[in-house]
Design an enzyme around this catalytic site. Sequence first.
Site, PDB file in Angstrom:
ATOM      1  N   SER A 130      -0.252   2.851   4.259  1.00 32.89           N
ATOM      2  CA  SER A 130      -0.313   3.991   3.342  1.00 32.89           C
ATOM      3  C   SER A 130       0.296   5.240   3.953  1.00 32.89           C
ATOM      4  O   SER A 130       0.190   5.470   5.154  1.00 32.89           O
ATOM      5  CB  SER A 130      -1.753   4.284   2.939  1.00 32.89           C
ATOM      6  OG  SER A 130      -1.776   5.411   2.086  1.00 32.89           O
ATOM      7  N   LYS A 184      -6.682  -1.976   1.302  1.00 26.82           N
ATOM      8  CA  LYS A 184      -5.601  -1.119   0.777  1.00 26.82           C
ATOM      9  C   LYS A 184      -5.685  -1.041  -0.750  1.00 26.82           C
ATOM     10  O   LYS A 184      -5.421   0.010  -1.343  1.00 26.82           O
ATOM     11  CB  LYS A 184      -4.231  -1.662   1.216  1.00 26.82           C
ATOM     12  CG  LYS A 184      -3.038  -0.884   0.644  1.00 26.82           C
ATOM     13  CD  LYS A 184      -3.048   0.552   1.100  1.00 26.82           C
ATOM     14  CE  LYS A 184      -1.947   1.470   0.657  1.00 26.82           C
ATOM     15  NZ  LYS A 184      -1.077   1.229  -0.400  1.00 26.82           N
ATOM     16  N   HIS A 187      -8.327   1.406  -1.452  1.00 33.48           N
ATOM     17  CA  HIS A 187      -7.747   2.717  -1.108  1.00 33.48           C
ATOM     18  C   HIS A 187      -6.977   3.248  -2.323  1.00 33.48           C
ATOM     19  O   HIS A 187      -7.105   4.408  -2.725  1.00 33.48           O
ATOM     20  CB  HIS A 187      -6.832   2.566   0.110  1.00 33.48           C
ATOM     21  CG  HIS A 187      -5.903   3.725   0.343  1.00 33.48           C
ATOM     22  ND1 HIS A 187      -4.782   3.948  -0.432  1.00 33.48           N
ATOM     23  CD2 HIS A 187      -5.923   4.736   1.248  1.00 33.48           C
ATOM     24  CE1 HIS A 187      -4.161   5.045  -0.021  1.00 33.48           C
ATOM     25  NE2 HIS A 187      -4.833   5.542   1.008  1.00 33.48           N
ATOM     26  N   ASN A 188      -6.157   2.387  -2.910  1.00 29.84           N
ATOM     27  CA  ASN A 188      -5.347   2.822  -4.051  1.00 29.84           C
ATOM     28  C   ASN A 188      -6.199   3.114  -5.285  1.00 29.84           C
ATOM     29  O   ASN A 188      -5.895   4.018  -6.052  1.00 29.84           O
ATOM     30  CB  ASN A 188      -4.283   1.774  -4.373  1.00 29.84           C
ATOM     31  CG  ASN A 188      -3.108   1.857  -3.407  1.00 29.84           C
ATOM     32  OD1 ASN A 188      -3.264   2.315  -2.282  1.00 29.84           O
ATOM     33  ND2 ASN A 188      -1.948   1.422  -3.835  1.00 29.84           N
ATOM     34  N   GLU A 191      -7.421   6.397  -4.707  1.00 21.85           N
ATOM     35  CA  GLU A 191      -6.256   7.286  -4.927  1.00 21.85           C
ATOM     36  C   GLU A 191      -6.109   7.606  -6.428  1.00 21.85           C
ATOM     37  O   GLU A 191      -5.924   8.767  -6.813  1.00 21.85           O
ATOM     38  CB  GLU A 191      -5.017   6.563  -4.384  1.00 21.85           C
ATOM     39  CG  GLU A 191      -3.681   7.212  -4.617  1.00 21.85           C
ATOM     40  CD  GLU A 191      -2.537   6.301  -4.109  1.00 21.85           C
ATOM     41  OE1 GLU A 191      -2.534   5.923  -2.919  1.00 21.85           O
ATOM     42  OE2 GLU A 191      -1.636   5.955  -4.902  1.00 21.85           O
TER      43      GLU A 191
HETATM   44  C1  6PG Z   1       0.158   4.661  -0.415  1.00 21.84           C
HETATM   45  C2  6PG Z   1       0.367   4.541  -1.898  1.00 21.84           C
HETATM   46  C3  6PG Z   1       1.508   3.608  -2.187  1.00 21.84           C
HETATM   47  C4  6PG Z   1       2.079   3.776  -3.571  1.00 21.84           C
HETATM   48  C5  6PG Z   1       1.136   3.424  -4.674  1.00 21.84           C
HETATM   49  C6  6PG Z   1       1.599   3.979  -6.008  1.00 21.84           C
HETATM   50  O1  6PG Z   1      -0.965   4.437  -0.023  1.00 21.84           O
HETATM   51  O2  6PG Z   1       1.089   4.998   0.286  1.00 21.84           O
HETATM   52  O3  6PG Z   1      -0.782   4.074  -2.511  1.00 21.84           O
HETATM   53  O4  6PG Z   1       1.086   2.329  -1.862  1.00 21.84           O
HETATM   54  O5  6PG Z   1       2.487   5.088  -3.723  1.00 21.84           O
HETATM   55  O6  6PG Z   1       1.115   2.036  -4.757  1.00 21.84           O
HETATM   56  O7  6PG Z   1       0.909   3.304  -6.959  1.00 21.84           O
HETATM   57  P1  6PG Z   1       1.156   3.414  -8.489  1.00 21.84           P
HETATM   58  O8  6PG Z   1       2.639   3.233  -8.728  1.00 21.84           O
HETATM   59  O9  6PG Z   1       0.347   2.322  -9.079  1.00 21.84           O
HETATM   60  O10 6PG Z   1       0.699   4.783  -8.884  1.00 21.84           O
END
Ligand code: 6PG
Length: 470
Positions: A130, A184, A187-188, A191
């Site tokens: 990430s 991860k 984590h997302n 996010e």
């Molecule tokens: C990270 C982000 C990366 C990516 C996302 C975007 O941790 O660096 O999460 O993995 O920017 O996957 O996800 P979406 O396109 O689903 O918003």
Amino acid sequence: MADTYDFGLVGLGVMGRNFILNVADNGFTAFGNDLDEEKVGALIKEGGNTDKVNASSDVKTFVNALATPRKIMLLVPAGKVVDIVIENLSIYLDKGDIIIDGGNSFFTDTDRREAFLKAKGINFFGAGVSGGAKGARRGPSIMPGGSKEAYQHVKPIFEAVSAKYKGEPCVAYLGPKSAGNYVKMVHNGIEYGLMQLTSEIYDLLKKAGGLSNAELCKTYAQWNQGRLQSFLVEITSEIFEQKDDLGDGELVDKILDKAKQKGTGKWTSQNAMDLGIPVPTIDVAVSMREISALKDERIKADKLYDRPTPKAVDKADFISKAEQALYFAFIITYAQGMHQLADASKEYGYELELGEIAKIWRAGCIIRAALLADITEAYQADKELQNLLLSPSFVEKVQSTVDAARELVSYGSANGIPLPGLSNALTYFDAYTSSRLPLNLIQAQRDYFGSHTYERVDREGIFHTEWEDN
Ligand code: 6PG
């Protein structure tokens, strides 16, 4: 220099190129591979002034250039491409070699790939990375899962290239099998929740508080100096001051309000449902991206219904409430994600240490935030903590901010400003902290129409009532 490179990387897109240069910056030699000759050439040009970086489009040349056990990271799009690359590599690899998938692969795919490679004596890691392109270059947070023994070979490189929080590397061995990809994924999901909340508060400050982009920029920047300090709050502040190259004013106002997604937030939500763990702030963040995509329908519907004009507010007080509410809802979102991790760890045998996870999220990753230092401490103090809301160190943080969340949710609903993330965070809090919920009635209904039985509060056992006879 055959057989001597410390690290191999397949996929020389922006992430891959940045990651490999980061590896070289840290004193390791690295060899890249990509089918695209242009990308191979670009890497050699960029990294070639040192003798640390080299690359080839030929898989055999690439594999033969690496010291054994080979450590090969894949930074290619998740899905079928990963299988094809693994298939091509495995022809040339030896027992004991290590493949690390650094993409956002679905965790069950990682389990399948690990089993496939294990039969050939090859170690496979799913390692979430990430921090975006900048993170890959300057220090990402890395979430590896797989064989603990094999991790020892990768550890020095990952620890060197990862982000550092007060000198501590933002990488740790997380657990067996797909533990790394799973962490991860969550984590997302977090996010998604944090991004949704940040945008709801923006909506409130703009529509009700009447804040200009310059004031929004200043407000988020100030928040970023305090307990809300985080990557997402920081970049939000910067977004508000970005001028539009193609016209007047700030770019943010010209961006179409349809948010795309690649799937990781949805997977988090779907898997939470499978596990039976409530993560409503994450669920609704996914739903909001879906609602946002229905732009044409939204425009039609907007014309059919009246909505209240937001009532005037005391600006300074409103900004202060917004800060408190955002802090409250950030805590709830982390709490939901951590809760999911705790349960998944039992279900899938990941043996996750939640304190370690919070620790490696303190820098480098997209959800890095000052709050993660407190979350780390809470899980270090109680390794069996079921939910962050049960940690004594969080009671005051939540208690002192929840009323602001109540006030803003009431304001939003009375004035027609949608706050699904904030209201779900609040509802989750109110439900999770209620020792008695009205779900006794649901049990009664289930038993009434389907003889599904119920338990009682005053005695042990399973009961059924012939309701209609009464
Ligand atoms: C990270 C982000 C990366 C990516 C996302 C975007 O941790 O660096 O999460 O993995 O920017 O996957 O996800 P979406 O396109 O689903 O918003």
